[in-house]
Design a protein around this motif. Structure first.
Motif, short mmCIF file in Angstrom:
data_model
loop_
_atom_site.label_atom_id
_atom_site.label_comp_id
_atom_site.label_asym_id
_atom_site.label_seq_id
_atom_site.Cartn_x
_atom_site.Cartn_y
_atom_site.Cartn_z
N ARG A 88 0.85 -1.19 0.00
CA ARG A 88 0.00 0.00 0.00
C ARG A 88 0.89 1.24 0.00
O ARG A 88 1.08 1.87 -1.02
N GLY A 89 1.44 1.63 1.13
CA GLY A 89 2.43 2.70 1.19
C GLY A 89 1.87 4.09 1.38
O GLY A 89 0.67 4.35 1.36
N TRP A 90 2.81 5.03 1.56
CA TRP A 90 2.47 6.40 1.90
C TRP A 90 1.64 7.09 0.83
O TRP A 90 0.76 7.91 1.14
N ALA A 91 1.92 6.80 -0.44
CA ALA A 91 1.23 7.51 -1.51
C ALA A 91 -0.27 7.19 -1.52
O ALA A 91 -1.11 8.08 -1.71
N ALA A 92 -0.60 5.91 -1.33
CA ALA A 92 -2.02 5.53 -1.29
C ALA A 92 -2.70 6.13 -0.07
O ALA A 92 -3.87 6.57 -0.14
N LEU A 93 -2.00 6.19 1.06
CA LEU A 93 -2.56 6.81 2.26
C LEU A 93 -2.79 8.31 2.05
O LEU A 93 -3.82 8.86 2.45
N LEU A 94 -1.83 8.96 1.39
CA LEU A 94 -1.98 10.39 1.10
C LEU A 94 -3.14 10.64 0.15
O LEU A 94 -3.89 11.61 0.32
N ALA A 95 -3.29 9.77 -0.84
CA ALA A 95 -4.35 9.96 -1.84
C ALA A 95 -5.72 10.02 -1.19
O ALA A 95 -6.60 10.75 -1.65
N GLU A 96 -5.90 9.29 -0.09
CA GLU A 96 -7.19 9.28 0.57
C GLU A 96 -7.52 10.60 1.25
O GLU A 96 -8.69 10.86 1.57
N GLY A 97 -6.52 11.45 1.48
CA GLY A 97 -6.76 12.71 2.17
C GLY A 97 -6.60 13.94 1.30
O GLY A 97 -6.54 15.06 1.81
N LEU A 98 -6.55 13.77 -0.02
CA LEU A 98 -6.36 14.92 -0.90
C LEU A 98 -7.65 15.68 -1.16
O LEU A 98 -7.64 16.91 -1.28
N ALA A 99 -8.75 14.96 -1.29
CA ALA A 99 -10.02 15.59 -1.65
C ALA A 99 -11.04 15.40 -0.53
O ALA A 99 -10.89 14.54 0.33
N ALA A 100 -12.08 16.22 -0.55
CA ALA A 100 -13.14 16.14 0.44
C ALA A 100 -14.44 16.62 -0.18
O ALA A 100 -14.45 17.12 -1.31
N GLY A 101 -15.52 16.48 0.56
CA GLY A 101 -16.81 16.99 0.09
C GLY A 101 -17.35 16.27 -1.11
O GLY A 101 -18.01 16.88 -1.96
N GLY A 102 -17.07 14.97 -1.22
CA GLY A 102 -17.59 14.21 -2.34
C GLY A 102 -16.74 14.25 -3.58
O GLY A 102 -17.03 13.59 -4.57
N ARG A 103 -15.69 15.04 -3.56
CA ARG A 103 -14.79 15.12 -4.71
C ARG A 103 -13.84 13.93 -4.69
O ARG A 103 -13.32 13.56 -3.64
N GLY A 104 -13.57 13.32 -5.81
CA GLY A 104 -12.75 12.13 -5.85
C GLY A 104 -11.29 12.42 -6.12
O GLY A 104 -10.89 13.55 -6.41
N THR A 105 -10.48 11.37 -6.03
CA THR A 105 -9.07 11.42 -6.36
C THR A 105 -8.75 10.27 -7.30
O THR A 105 -9.05 9.11 -6.99
N ALA A 106 -8.18 10.57 -8.46
CA ALA A 106 -7.70 9.54 -9.38
C ALA A 106 -6.23 9.32 -9.09
O ALA A 106 -5.43 10.25 -9.16
N PHE A 107 -5.86 8.09 -8.74
CA PHE A 107 -4.54 7.78 -8.22
C PHE A 107 -3.86 6.74 -9.10
O PHE A 107 -4.41 5.67 -9.34
N LEU A 108 -2.67 7.06 -9.59
CA LEU A 108 -1.89 6.16 -10.43
C LEU A 108 -0.49 6.04 -9.85
O LEU A 108 0.25 7.02 -9.81
N ASN A 109 -0.12 4.83 -9.39
CA ASN A 109 1.21 4.60 -8.83
C ASN A 109 2.05 3.81 -9.83
O ASN A 109 1.79 2.63 -10.08
N LEU A 110 3.05 4.46 -10.39
CA LEU A 110 3.94 3.85 -11.38
C LEU A 110 5.25 3.36 -10.76
O LEU A 110 6.07 2.77 -11.46
N ALA A 111 5.45 3.61 -9.47
CA ALA A 111 6.70 3.26 -8.81
C ALA A 111 6.91 1.75 -8.80
O ALA A 111 5.96 0.99 -8.59
N VAL A 112 8.15 1.34 -9.00
CA VAL A 112 8.50 -0.08 -9.07
C VAL A 112 9.77 -0.32 -8.27
O VAL A 112 10.74 0.45 -8.38
N SER A 113 9.79 -1.38 -7.49
CA SER A 113 10.96 -1.73 -6.70
C SER A 113 12.19 -1.87 -7.58
O SER A 113 12.15 -2.50 -8.64
N GLY A 114 13.29 -1.27 -7.14
CA GLY A 114 14.54 -1.35 -7.88
C GLY A 114 14.73 -0.32 -8.96
O GLY A 114 15.78 -0.28 -9.61
N ALA A 115 13.75 0.55 -9.16
CA ALA A 115 13.83 1.53 -10.25
C ALA A 115 14.99 2.50 -10.04
O ALA A 115 15.28 2.94 -8.93
N LEU A 116 15.64 2.82 -11.15
CA LEU A 116 16.70 3.82 -11.19
C LEU A 116 16.16 5.11 -11.79
O LEU A 116 15.05 5.14 -12.34
N SER A 117 16.96 6.17 -11.73
CA SER A 117 16.54 7.42 -12.35
C SER A 117 16.28 7.23 -13.84
O SER A 117 15.40 7.87 -14.41
#
Length: 336
Positions: free
Chosen positions: A83-112
């Motif tokens: 899950r991780g911090w990004a998914a937890l943060l996504a849940e608190g970005l919007a309020a009042g019925g407004r949604g959040t579209a969340f796309l996590n592209l991060a992959v273990s071992g990724a380099l720059s």
């Protein structure tokens, strides 16, 4: 996948980008170039009305995440998946019925290079309002480490996302040698490299007005309760702390409107026995998978450290060489 969280808007986790509405030109406060990894300064006011973030009130806030295992969520397993911090943060970005579209592209071992040459294109196609770019630790573990090349790659990624109107999220990270408790001849070269990476991240954060979180400070690195058994990735408590830190900075700039993530973990903490078992099994596998590249390089770096100590020059020549490489990289990237 959609889920509703109490006090938060609906979060839609997306597998592939699709064309959204217009992206606003919003910016957050910046850090100064070359700033130390000290406490975060008082947040600067947003330069544009926060209501513009996410476009029209009915449009979802679009949040994309680029990076490696830190952002993939390694260390915070829920329901058999990270899950991780990004998914937890996504849940608190919007309020009042407004949604959040969340796309996590991060992959273990990724380099720059993986972020610049692979993840970035998909992130741009997603047309995000918020984009997290946290990468570089894996680069420090490679024999091909090149701070100038890393700086150019990250600058290109940040520039493209910034041109699209996305607000960037960045973080500086502790060096793995320190976290693993490696002996000084092995730890010092990794620390030197990670300091250079963090300096580049600070400079780019200032250039692009990023929301920047300092995670290399002792308050993070010395609190073992924040870290998982591998000592390299946050545990659930740590991921919650990272999410809460970003949420606080975003809210101060009017860019987060939902409830902040809870700081208390819901999963039982890892026991000492479980930690030792991980280090003896999965941890050994982690080392072996990287030994073909990491271990020979570390031994070479350690040899250089010991030679300089033996001839009485200490670390000064190696420190100066790293500083010169960093200065050249920043001059070439920042135009200074």
């Amino acid at each position: 996948m959609r889920r509703d969280t109490a006090g938060a808007g609906t979060v839609t986790t997306e597998a592939e980008p699709h064309a959204p509405g217009p992206v606003p030109d919003a910016r957050a406060g910046a850090v100064e170039p070359g700033a130390s990894d000290g406490p975060d300064p008082a947040p600067a006011p947003p330069e544009v009305p926060a209501a513009r973030v996410g476009g029209a009130a009915e449009d979802p806030v679009r949040f994309v995440v680029l990076g490696d295992s830190f952002s993939e969520g390694v260390g915070d397993r829920v329901g058999g998946a990270w899950r991780g911090w990004a998914a937890l943060l996504a849940e608190g970005l919007a309020a009042g019925g407004r949604g959040t579209a969340f796309l996590n592209l991060a992959v273990s071992g990724a380099l720059s290079a993986d972020v610049a040459d692979g993840q970035a294109a998909r992130a741009l196609a997603f047309r995000p309002h918020l984009a997290s770019v946290v990468v570089g630790v894996n680069d420090t573990l490679r024999r091909t480490f090149d701070i100038a090349l890393l700086a150019r790659r990250l600058d290109r990624v940040c520039a493209d996302l910034d041109a699209l109107g996305a607000v960037l999220l960045t973080a500086c990270l502790p060096d793995p040698g320190r976290m693993l408790g490696l002996p000084p001849p092995l730890a010092r070269p990794l620390a030197r490299r990670q300091r250079s990476v963090n300096a580049v991240v600070h400079a780019l954060s200032a250039r692009y007005g990023a929301v920047h979180l300092h995670l290399a400070e002792p308050e993070w690195t010395e609190d073992r309760a924040l870290w998982s058994a591998d000592r390299l990735h946050p545990g659930e408590r740590g991921h919650r702390a990272v999410a809460a830190g970003f949420h606080e900075l975003l809210a101060a700039r009017g860019l987060a409107h939902g409830a902040p993530p809870s700081s208390e973990p819901l999963q039982p903490p890892t026991t000492r026995t479980e930690a030792l078992l991980w280090l003896a099994t999965a941890g050994t596998g982690w080392v072996l998978r990287r030994s073909h590249d990491l271990l020979p390089q570390l031994l070479l770096l350690a040899g250089a450290e010991l030679r300089h100590w033996a001839d009485g020059t200490g670390t000064a020549p190696l420190d100066a060489r790293a500083d010169d490489a960093l200065a050249a990289a920043l001059a070439a990237t920042m135009g200074g």
